[in-house]
Write an enzyme that holds these catalytic residues in place. Structure first.
Site, PDB file in Angstrom:
ATOM      1  N   HIS A 165       4.509   5.732  11.916  1.00 33.39           N
ATOM      2  CA  HIS A 165       4.029   5.792  10.355  1.00 33.39           C
ATOM      3  C   HIS A 165       3.103   6.758  10.242  1.00 33.39           C
ATOM      4  O   HIS A 165       1.800   6.659  10.188  1.00 33.39           O
ATOM      5  CB  HIS A 165       3.422   4.481  10.156  1.00 33.39           C
ATOM      6  CG  HIS A 165       3.166   3.899   8.634  1.00 33.39           C
ATOM      7  ND1 HIS A 165       3.335   4.731   7.614  1.00 33.39           N
ATOM      8  CD2 HIS A 165       2.718   2.911   8.229  1.00 33.39           C
ATOM      9  CE1 HIS A 165       3.057   4.357   6.617  1.00 33.39           C
ATOM     10  NE2 HIS A 165       2.613   3.130   6.711  1.00 33.39           N
ATOM     11  N   ARG A 182       0.638  -1.390  -0.076  1.00 32.44           N
ATOM     12  CA  ARG A 182      -0.030   0.012  -0.040  1.00 32.44           C
ATOM     13  C   ARG A 182       0.869   1.397   0.014  1.00 32.44           C
ATOM     14  O   ARG A 182       0.548   2.232  -0.869  1.00 32.44           O
ATOM     15  CB  ARG A 182      -0.697  -0.065   1.342  1.00 32.44           C
ATOM     16  CG  ARG A 182      -2.415  -0.367   1.237  1.00 32.44           C
ATOM     17  CD  ARG A 182      -2.952  -1.090   2.230  1.00 32.44           C
ATOM     18  NE  ARG A 182      -2.207  -1.997   2.674  1.00 32.44           N
ATOM     19  CZ  ARG A 182      -2.530  -3.153   2.026  1.00 32.44           C
ATOM     20  NH1 ARG A 182      -3.393  -3.387   1.272  1.00 32.44           N
ATOM     21  NH2 ARG A 182      -1.617  -4.221   2.334  1.00 32.44           N
ATOM     22  N   THR A 183       1.903   1.412   0.990  1.00 37.09           N
ATOM     23  CA  THR A 183       2.481   2.572   1.010  1.00 37.09           C
ATOM     24  C   THR A 183       3.303   2.872  -0.127  1.00 37.09           C
ATOM     25  O   THR A 183       3.350   4.019  -0.780  1.00 37.09           O
ATOM     26  CB  THR A 183       3.357   2.545   2.315  1.00 37.09           C
ATOM     27  OG1 THR A 183       2.611   1.913   3.596  1.00 37.09           O
ATOM     28  CG2 THR A 183       3.910   3.752   2.652  1.00 37.09           C
ATOM     29  N   ARG A 198      11.107   3.857   3.646  1.00 39.26           N
ATOM     30  CA  ARG A 198      10.677   3.142   4.676  1.00 39.26           C
ATOM     31  C   ARG A 198      12.076   2.489   5.452  1.00 39.26           C
ATOM     32  O   ARG A 198      12.626   1.878   4.599  1.00 39.26           O
ATOM     33  CB  ARG A 198       9.828   2.013   4.172  1.00 39.26           C
ATOM     34  CG  ARG A 198       9.635   0.615   5.322  1.00 39.26           C
ATOM     35  CD  ARG A 198       8.364  -0.175   5.425  1.00 39.26           C
ATOM     36  NE  ARG A 198       7.206   0.549   5.341  1.00 39.26           N
ATOM     37  CZ  ARG A 198       6.069   0.246   5.297  1.00 39.26           C
ATOM     38  NH1 ARG A 198       5.875  -1.057   4.868  1.00 39.26           N
ATOM     39  NH2 ARG A 198       5.313   1.155   5.534  1.00 39.26           N
ATOM     40  N   LYS A 255      25.693  -3.601   3.316  1.00 34.91           N
ATOM     41  CA  LYS A 255      27.108  -4.026   3.202  1.00 34.91           C
ATOM     42  C   LYS A 255      27.588  -3.295   4.715  1.00 34.91           C
ATOM     43  O   LYS A 255      28.710  -3.073   4.989  1.00 34.91           O
ATOM     44  CB  LYS A 255      27.954  -3.272   2.368  1.00 34.91           C
ATOM     45  CG  LYS A 255      27.687  -3.997   1.060  1.00 34.91           C
ATOM     46  CD  LYS A 255      28.218  -3.598  -0.194  1.00 34.91           C
ATOM     47  CE  LYS A 255      27.886  -4.075  -1.567  1.00 34.91           C
ATOM     48  NZ  LYS A 255      28.058  -3.072  -2.568  1.00 34.91           N
TER      49      LYS A 255
END
Lengths: 327, 327, 327
Positions: free
Chosen positions: A150, A66-67, A120, A97
């Site tokens: 969020h 969704r996001t 995110r 890394k």
């Protein structure tokens, strides 16, 4: 109309990192009217140019549907471009890394001059860390950081509630499920502190209770809350039933008893108890806690809620575009 | 020319979910002439605008190269945009958190208003499920669902055969290899049922035989077929030698004997037996079953076949564009 | 100005596969002035059209941030489009099903007519293999192949050195760290062979020494080099301190002694020994070998170096665009 004008002239949003950064007036007078406008634009099929010529990076360290998709579509509706995207940066970028988020963001911002980074982040606090090192005219949008926040989700949740009740004060909201690991619920709780007379029922298993830090915030901002360990007895008091998914990928453990239908999930008993004028929300994705038979219930608003995500993200990006240098 | 006109006026393709949905007339009179046109357009470098302003989502739950890339390039040739893409949705989307395909597609369709979703689905039947919940003007294109179907591949295979033989009736086709797990072969078998006088040799190891369901379909549609456990004895009868890869990632088990050169693979004996005017196809990727020394054989058509994938997908997307609302 | 004109008229770059392909004159007279121009264009926000209408594929078999993102942004600055990208082709493309790089590139080139394929290849030599099968007008850019080469990185490194010293001859460069597995260092060593009077200190643990093949090249091209097992004693002689990360993902093993601060990493002793006019470079990402306290040292140039990556890749793509058919 005067609201919108005022907004256009006065509000230049920069980074979007946590729910608390938005005040009541911005939310009600600037942001929500703009979301309305975005919704109308999409309904008319009216593509806009607010982001034309800007370079947006979609930096997802963890899985999302969704996001990530709604931001991508929002950028397109605004005439912008996701110039570079990664959907699993935790494994496939230099983060794997051992690179720090600060170095990563310095590269995207200081070296590559990206205009907006929608991120995110796997770790709590990385959205704030990212914003702290982004220089010049690169703006960070927190699309979820760990189990911390969020904010764009919480804003679209509030917008959906406001759309239905025409107010955000004096509401009783039941937050149900995994309140410990759900970043959405935390951001939503922070937003509740901006409004008056909100009562929260925090309905969760013992091992999934809301963080003390968030509860301290609620206390400080006069949000009345009550913890409960069963949804059924409190359902009849709710204006908003906000159900969430057990975040099994974050090691949430549920007992057999926790999974009893109606306790921390929606079943026929809950539907029977819930007032007719209440609404049911869920940030999705859902699993067993919100069975599909609820979808035809008139109080089910979670797909409208998801749809509002597109408009909310368009509105936030448009507000950020006011802060970007002219192109 | 009159064919194309007729096509433009009459055919509005919506979802592409399974090979059976295409009838003989659509294939020969509408689709193939349009593929020819697309091929000519690309040769001239003529970019088109059929998809301009439309939002295409590329939703791949499993790995792909040819299919994903050719759809992406096809969208670009038609002036459209892949606004959001995921290349491993099985692991990195909300599907990994337990979301049903129905919820995912409702989000992309009902909530985000995507115009076209090109989907490779991990599970059999999910393309049909996706099309069943897509609302309004969102169209689903099945880019492979589990080991069930891969209709756009089968259509491009048929186009390549038609290009060489100028007919699809009265052909002898050898389907060789992993017929149990290869979705391509199944879709191709379904398409064979649309034409007359096709004879299939089903050449596979015992444990990789074509599904009974597909064989029932062949019987019902008067496609004559014969099963065989060695390619060499039947090679001389073939017009089309269609080789496929053992789908080891789907747990296909082969014995030492199965891997004997020429048995379920192409070797010098097979090349010697195969008629001069026959063609060799393979959906690619290939492994040991189609050694690179075959590439210089004049009957090898698998790279032309792959190239036709670009034109076929352009044609299908163009047909879908006729069903989209004006932009 | 005359340089640029000359460049525009004479240099049509095709594949970029290894550092050795660039000669001194091309680097100094054609490429670097063009990089300067790209840098100026970005500073002015001047979008260009060199790649307009061309289809670029970003094919990354392994993880990357800087390289993938800077190529993507470079393509956008030049008006082009990444039409298809994969960020983990090793796992999620047909390469995972056993397809050879030759087949993959034939598909993208011969069948799908991509104009440029920017590729990070998992295996040494695959960039050369890719270029060898790319037909017609598809050009390959090596964005790193195994632990073999990373020519665009080495070119941007040299550009950064040239920017600071206004020369590439008569410099003493310390290459520090994992010289066995770092492709960047190898490409850089090859470029050093194009210039005069360069002395290299190869400072690495015993088990991470530069390949004999590269050392043979250095000998042949009169690059003086000396191996060392501690940075501190040689720091005072350096014009350029080029630090690299132990490539743990390539099984580099370090002992406790190797990780002693200053030995193969930067610490206060190294900073104290390093001449004032020296510069510190690192291809990034970095871990413990380059602590963040170095960032404020005036000799630290690694973020400028990263930024130059954007301009260098723009310049290389622009040079390639001269070889593409008109659109």
């Amino acid at each position: 109309m005067s609201e919108i004008k005022r907004y256009n002239n006065s509000l230049n949003l920069s980074h979007v990192v946590e729910a608390q950064q938005f005040d009541r007036e911005t939310i009600l007078n600037n942001l929500f009217p703009l979301v309305d406008r975005m919704k109308a634009n999409v309904a008319k099929g009216a593509r806009k140019k607010a982001l034309r010529g800007y370079q947006v990076i979609s930096w997802f360290e963890e899985s999302s549907t969704r996001t990530a998709a709604s931001f991508a579509l929002a950028v397109d509706w605004l005439g912008g471009k996701i110039v570079y995207s990664t959907e699993n940066a935790k494994t496939f970028s230099s983060r794997a890394k051992g690179e720090s988020i600060e170095d990563t963001i310095r590269i995207l911002s200081e070296c590559y001059h990206a205009d907006i980074v929608v991120g995110r982040f796997a770790n709590n606090g990385d959205a704030v860390a990212a914003a702290s090192v982004a220089v010049g005219k690169t703006f960070i949008v927190n699309a979820g950081d760990g189990d911390n926040q969020h904010p764009t989700q919480a804003l679209l949740d509030m917008y959906t509630i406001h759309e239905k009740f025409e107010r955000l004060d004096n509401l009783t909201i039941g937050l149900v499920g995994d309140l410990a690991n759900g970043r959405t619920v935390k951001s939503l709780a922070y937003l509740c502190g901006k409004f008056e007379g909100i009562k929260l029922y925090l309905v969760s298993p013992e091992q999934c209770k809301l963080d003390q830090g968030v509860k301290d915030y609620l206390n400080k901002h006069h949000v009345f809350y009550e913890e409960a360990d069963d949804l059924r007895p409190v359902a009849q008091e709710l204006d908003v039933l906000y159900v969430t998914r057990p975040q099994l990928e974050r090691d949430t453990k549920l007992t057999e008893a926790d999974m009893e239908p109606g306790r921390f999930s929606v079943d026929q008993t809950v539907l029977a108890e819930l007032p007719d004028e209440a609404i049911i929300l869920h940030p999705l994705p859902r699993t067993w806690e919100l069975p599909t038979f609820v979808d035809i219930d008139l109080r089910a608003c979670y797909f409208e809620q998801a749809e509002n995500g597109l408009y909310m993200r368009m509105a936030l990006l448009k507000m950020i575009s006011h802060s970007l240098p002219k192109r």
